[in-house]
Design an enzyme around this catalytic site. Structure first.
Site, PDB file in Angstrom:
ATOM      1  N   CYS A 198       0.828  -1.211   0.000  1.00  0.00           N
ATOM      2  CA  CYS A 198       0.000   0.000   0.000  1.00  0.00           C
ATOM      3  C   CYS A 198       0.860   1.256   0.000  1.00  0.00           C
ATOM      4  CB  CYS A 198      -0.960  -0.014   1.170  1.00  0.00           C
ATOM      5  SG  CYS A 198      -0.168  -0.038   2.791  1.00  0.00           S
ATOM      6  N   CYS A 320      -4.863  -3.024 -15.003  1.00  0.00           N
ATOM      7  CA  CYS A 320      -5.161  -1.811 -14.246  1.00  0.00           C
ATOM      8  C   CYS A 320      -3.815  -1.175 -13.918  1.00  0.00           C
ATOM      9  CB  CYS A 320      -6.003  -2.119 -13.002  1.00  0.00           C
ATOM     10  SG  CYS A 320      -5.156  -3.147 -11.789  1.00  0.00           S
TER      11      CYS A 320
END
Length: 364
Positions: A198, A320
């Site tokens: 993240c 993506c």
């Protein structure tokens, strides 16, 4: 379909604990016996971060008997945006210390902090004795280590992941009750898959709480034998669209991981396949492959059957930015009958493999 309860109940709860868990005990199906099963459970949580924090808070509040928490990291100020178990004064302290503190403030749960990193050599030994495991780590190599240990031990693994605005939750179990197909990590992700941290791609803080809460609910369902666990299904959460849906997750019939037919493949290059880009329109300016079909994730999932018909049997490579959203879309498309793969590492991974392309765009 409900599964048999995972844990035998303790004989009785104390008066204070009966009062504290009264709202649980009034739930039809869970009741006093279910609460006594929760009190008897020994649960292992891997990671005390973005997902581990809400998992720990929820399970401690639920009254789990023993909680073993593995995390060798310390609290950083950047964690506080999403890791709700920690406080500003905890910066620099071991993350497991926060778990010990909150448990003492919420319930009688016995917390066993483990400041150790799981490895292929120690994971199975360290997890022995747990009734089930919840994995809240964000590195794929760590996830593979935890999954392999759970497969060896035959204990259920509640698995969740969050990247950017997308979340996934499922249950893996190599040795479920008779008549229930086993489903394992490599039925979803092939060995060696990439999962960017993240810190590289960002994560929406509230989504960590939502995914962690769903993981804790799955644990309680397994412990008590209520409801329909996410074994054989994967829940897909899209925070931007405000949606949650699930798609089937089929167990592979192959024993050799290299021969698994139901795994969504990852490819380094799309070749002559149709390239389906599921990013938002404004992300395309960061770089896109030539000749893409652009359908944002929300639409791609909702219209998966129509897209599968449109592709008419042609190979589709979904892309993506980093790969997480592509896998969500690929799962929906595969369920609709499409022949799909995902681009390994998304556009970020492709640009790392083709640095010359990035240089050309910068000079364009």
């Amino acid at each position: 379909m409900s599964l048999p309860p995972l844990v035998d109940p303790v004989a009785a709860l104390g008066d204070t604990e009966n009062l504290r868990t009264a709202r649980h005990q009034r739930l039809v199906g869970l009741g006093p016996e279910g609460q006594r099963r929760i009190a008897a459970a020994r649960v292992a949580v891997i990671g005390a971060g973005g997902l581990g924090s809400p998992v720990v808070l929820a399970l401690v509040a639920a009254g789990v008997g023993d909680l073993v928490i593995f995390d060798d990291d310390e609290v950083d100020v950047s964690n506080l945006q999403r890791q709700i178990m920690h406080r500003r004064q905890d910066v620099g302290a071991p993350k497991v210390d926060s778990a010990v503190r909150v448990a003492s403030e919420l319930s009688m749960t016995r917390v066993h902090p483990r400041r150790v990193r799981l490895t292929p050599a120690n994971a199975a030994d360290l997890l022995t004795g747990a009734d089930l495991v919840l994995d809240g780590t964000d590195a794929f190599d760590s996830r593979e280590i935890v999954a392999a240990a759970c497969e060896k031990l035959g204990v259920p693994l509640v698995w969740g992941t969050v990247q950017e605005f997308a979340g996934q939750v499922t249950v893996f179990w190599s040795d479920p009750p008779a008549g229930t197909p086993a489903v394992c990590l490599h039925d979803l992700y092939p060995p060696g898959s990439e999962a960017p941290a993240c810190s590289a791609v960002g994560v929406l803080g509230p989504l960590c709480m939502q995914v962690g809460a769903l993981m804790a609910a799955e644990a309680i369902k397994l412990i008590t034998g209520i409801g329909r666990p996410l074994l054989g299904r994967i829940a897909l959460l899209d925070a931007l669209a405000g949606t949650q849906r699930d798609v089937p997750l089929r167990a592979s019939k192959a024993t050799d991981a290299a021969a698994r037919r139901d795994v969504i493949a990852e490819v380094d290059e799309p070749g002559d396949a149709v390239v389906l880009d599921v990013r938002e329109a404004d992300e395309l300016a960061r770089g896109a492959l030539p000749g893409i079909v652009h359908v944002p994730l929300k639409t791609a999932v909702a219209d998966a059957f129509d897209l599968a018909d449109e592709f008419d049997g042609r190979r589709v490579v979904v892309v993506c930015q980093v790969g997480a959203r592509a896998r969500v879309a690929a799962a929906a498309l595969r369920e609709a009958g499409a022949d799909v793969a995902v681009l390994r590492g998304g556009m970020d991974g492709w640009m790392r493999r083709h640095p010359q392309e990035q240089k050309q765009e910068q000079h364009a």
